[in-house]
Design a protein around this motif. Structure first.
Motif, PDB file in Angstrom:
ATOM      1  N   LEU A 104      32.125  38.024  38.495  1.00 52.20           N
ATOM      2  CA  LEU A 104      32.258  36.929  39.303  1.00 52.20           C
ATOM      3  C   LEU A 104      33.437  36.069  38.924  1.00 52.20           C
ATOM      4  CD1 LEU A 104      28.615  36.366  40.240  1.00 52.20           C
ATOM      5  CD2 LEU A 104      30.170  37.338  41.791  1.00 52.20           C
ATOM      6  N   ASP A 105      33.417  35.753  37.518  1.00 49.78           N
ATOM      7  CA  ASP A 105      34.534  34.945  36.843  1.00 49.78           C
ATOM      8  C   ASP A 105      35.925  35.389  37.341  1.00 49.78           C
ATOM      9  OD1 ASP A 105      35.440  32.824  35.148  1.00 49.78           O
ATOM     10  OD2 ASP A 105      36.008  34.412  33.873  1.00 49.78           O
ATOM     11  N   GLU A 132      48.710  60.641  33.872  1.00 50.60           N
ATOM     12  CA  GLU A 132      47.910  59.095  33.644  1.00 50.60           C
ATOM     13  C   GLU A 132      47.804  58.742  35.041  1.00 50.60           C
ATOM     14  OE1 GLU A 132      50.202  56.700  31.107  1.00 50.60           O
ATOM     15  OE2 GLU A 132      51.740  56.312  32.791  1.00 50.60           O
ATOM     16  N   LEU A 133      47.016  57.827  35.432  1.00 49.24           N
ATOM     17  CA  LEU A 133      46.767  57.244  36.738  1.00 49.24           C
ATOM     18  C   LEU A 133      47.113  55.822  36.349  1.00 49.24           C
ATOM     19  CD1 LEU A 133      43.147  58.503  37.463  1.00 49.24           C
ATOM     20  CD2 LEU A 133      45.368  59.503  37.995  1.00 49.24           C
ATOM     21  N   ALA A 134      47.860  55.242  37.513  1.00 47.54           N
ATOM     22  CA  ALA A 134      48.254  53.690  37.668  1.00 47.54           C
ATOM     23  C   ALA A 134      47.076  53.079  38.404  1.00 47.54           C
ATOM     24  CB  ALA A 134      49.508  53.600  38.227  1.00 47.54           C
ATOM     25  N   TYR A 135      46.864  51.812  37.810  1.00 46.80           N
ATOM     26  CA  TYR A 135      45.619  51.394  38.725  1.00 46.80           C
ATOM     27  C   TYR A 135      45.934  49.791  38.708  1.00 46.80           C
ATOM     28  CZ  TYR A 135      44.215  49.483  33.963  1.00 46.80           C
ATOM     29  OH  TYR A 135      44.167  48.791  32.819  1.00 46.80           O
ATOM     30  N   LEU A 136      45.423  49.156  39.859  1.00 45.99           N
ATOM     31  CA  LEU A 136      45.631  47.834  40.094  1.00 45.99           C
ATOM     32  C   LEU A 136      44.190  47.321  40.517  1.00 45.99           C
ATOM     33  CD1 LEU A 136      47.229  45.032  40.578  1.00 45.99           C
ATOM     34  CD2 LEU A 136      47.685  45.915  42.912  1.00 45.99           C
ATOM     35  N   VAL A 137      43.524  46.142  40.034  1.00 43.45           N
ATOM     36  CA  VAL A 137      42.336  45.493  40.525  1.00 43.45           C
ATOM     37  C   VAL A 137      42.409  44.093  40.741  1.00 43.45           C
ATOM     38  CG1 VAL A 137      39.799  45.226  39.972  1.00 43.45           C
ATOM     39  CG2 VAL A 137      41.033  47.340  39.175  1.00 43.45           C
ATOM     40  N   THR A 138      42.158  43.759  42.032  1.00 43.51           N
ATOM     41  CA  THR A 138      42.403  42.428  42.194  1.00 43.51           C
ATOM     42  C   THR A 138      41.109  41.786  42.415  1.00 43.51           C
ATOM     43  OG1 THR A 138      44.590  42.787  42.627  1.00 43.51           O
ATOM     44  CG2 THR A 138      43.454  40.721  43.455  1.00 43.51           C
ATOM     45  N   GLY A 139      40.399  40.538  42.171  1.00 45.74           N
ATOM     46  CA  GLY A 139      39.642  39.673  42.383  1.00 45.74           C
ATOM     47  C   GLY A 139      39.662  38.753  43.714  1.00 45.74           C
ATOM     48  N   LEU A 140      39.131  38.585  44.550  1.00 48.66           N
ATOM     49  CA  LEU A 140      39.279  37.790  45.568  1.00 48.66           C
ATOM     50  C   LEU A 140      38.242  37.571  46.452  1.00 48.66           C
ATOM     51  CD1 LEU A 140      40.336  39.650  48.675  1.00 48.66           C
ATOM     52  CD2 LEU A 140      41.983  40.460  46.990  1.00 48.66           C
ATOM     53  N   VAL A 185      29.431  49.094  54.339  1.00 52.50           N
ATOM     54  CA  VAL A 185      29.963  48.322  53.294  1.00 52.50           C
ATOM     55  C   VAL A 185      29.840  49.000  51.961  1.00 52.50           C
ATOM     56  CG1 VAL A 185      29.242  46.070  52.174  1.00 52.50           C
ATOM     57  CG2 VAL A 185      29.468  46.067  54.550  1.00 52.50           C
ATOM     58  N   ASP A 186      30.779  48.883  50.861  1.00 47.56           N
ATOM     59  CA  ASP A 186      30.653  49.251  49.825  1.00 47.56           C
ATOM     60  C   ASP A 186      30.366  47.987  48.981  1.00 47.56           C
ATOM     61  OD1 ASP A 186      31.135  52.046  50.323  1.00 47.56           O
ATOM     62  OD2 ASP A 186      33.403  51.826  49.995  1.00 47.56           O
ATOM     63  N   ALA A 187      29.325  48.170  47.887  1.00 47.82           N
ATOM     64  CA  ALA A 187      28.897  47.083  47.090  1.00 47.82           C
ATOM     65  C   ALA A 187      28.440  47.506  45.694  1.00 47.82           C
ATOM     66  CB  ALA A 187      27.928  46.204  47.862  1.00 47.82           C
ATOM     67  N   ILE A 188      28.723  46.824  44.926  1.00 51.96           N
ATOM     68  CA  ILE A 188      28.090  47.030  43.652  1.00 51.96           C
ATOM     69  C   ILE A 188      27.568  45.552  42.769  1.00 51.96           C
ATOM     70  CG2 ILE A 188      29.686  48.907  42.833  1.00 51.96           C
ATOM     71  CD1 ILE A 188      31.343  46.675  41.463  1.00 51.96           C
ATOM     72  N   TYR A 189      26.804  45.870  42.007  1.00 55.63           N
ATOM     73  CA  TYR A 189      26.207  44.678  41.257  1.00 55.63           C
ATOM     74  C   TYR A 189      27.093  43.904  40.721  1.00 55.63           C
ATOM     75  CZ  TYR A 189      23.050  41.533  38.623  1.00 55.63           C
ATOM     76  OH  TYR A 189      22.622  40.324  37.976  1.00 55.63           O
ATOM     77  N   ALA A 190      27.183  42.723  40.775  1.00 52.30           N
ATOM     78  CA  ALA A 190      28.137  41.779  40.127  1.00 52.30           C
ATOM     79  C   ALA A 190      27.745  41.548  38.462  1.00 52.30           C
ATOM     80  CB  ALA A 190      28.453  40.336  40.863  1.00 52.30           C
ATOM     81  N   SER A 191      28.129  42.463  37.600  1.00 51.95           N
ATOM     82  CA  SER A 191      27.713  42.485  36.464  1.00 51.95           C
ATOM     83  C   SER A 191      28.810  41.531  35.584  1.00 51.95           C
ATOM     84  CB  SER A 191      27.839  43.570  35.864  1.00 51.95           C
ATOM     85  OG  SER A 191      27.771  43.719  34.237  1.00 51.95           O
TER      86      SER A 191
END
Length: 168
Positions: free
Chosen positions: A10-11, A41-49, A105-111
């Protein structure tokens, strides 16, 4: 072992952060079970919004080339990964169960200790084909034996059956 990437989910979204990098296939232990070769290797990008309804969301993109085994000929297939996914973050169990009821909807717990590399590995495994095969059978290399199966590949199957019928 490769360093873990752990975030407070969440932060991460509140701050509008993003993570980008490369992870060696060798370090994705569960994924290695699906691969014929763990080089690369794998390239990744994770963005929070926030999504259009102001719900916390992680957008993920994973790209790379992996080697799978063809289920027809058991030879190597170079498979291009282009995984793009958006995961809603549920703040509690009730919210997660509501999201789970919606099949779109794909959802996960916001740990507050979300392992990003494990999440990347999960998404890659979920994106793999159930039965990887060469797109055309010309890519497959059948064995060089001289059994009935090999004859059936070269001739029409009924021709092989007719010859078996005549021999008995």
């Amino acid at each position: 072992m490769f360093d873990q990437l752990v975030i407070d989910a969440l932060d991460f979204v509140r701050s509008g952060k993003s993570l980008q990098g490369n992870v060696p296939l060798l370090n994705l232990e569960r994924l290695r079970d699906y691969l014929t070769n763990s080089a690369g290797e794998l390239a990744y990008l994770v963005t929070g919004l926030l999504d259009e309804r102001d719900r916390p969301l992680l957008k993920m993109s994973v790209n790379g080339i992996i080697d799978l085994s063809c289920q027809r000929c058991l030879e190597k297939i170079e498979y291009t990964l282009d995984v793009k996914t958006a995961l809603l973050l549920a703040r509690n169990e009730d919210e997660l169960s509501r999201y789970d009821e919606d099949m779109f909807v794909d959802a996960i717990y916001a740990s507050n200790e979300l392992d990003i590399l494990a999440l990347i590995e999960d998404e890659v495994i979920l994106s793999l084909p159930v039965s990887p095969r060469h797109e055309d059978t010309a890519g497959c290399h059948p064995s060089t034996g001289t059994g009935i199966h090999e004859a059936a590949v070269k001739e029409h199957p009924f021709t092989v059956l007719a010859s078996l019928k005549q021999s008995h």
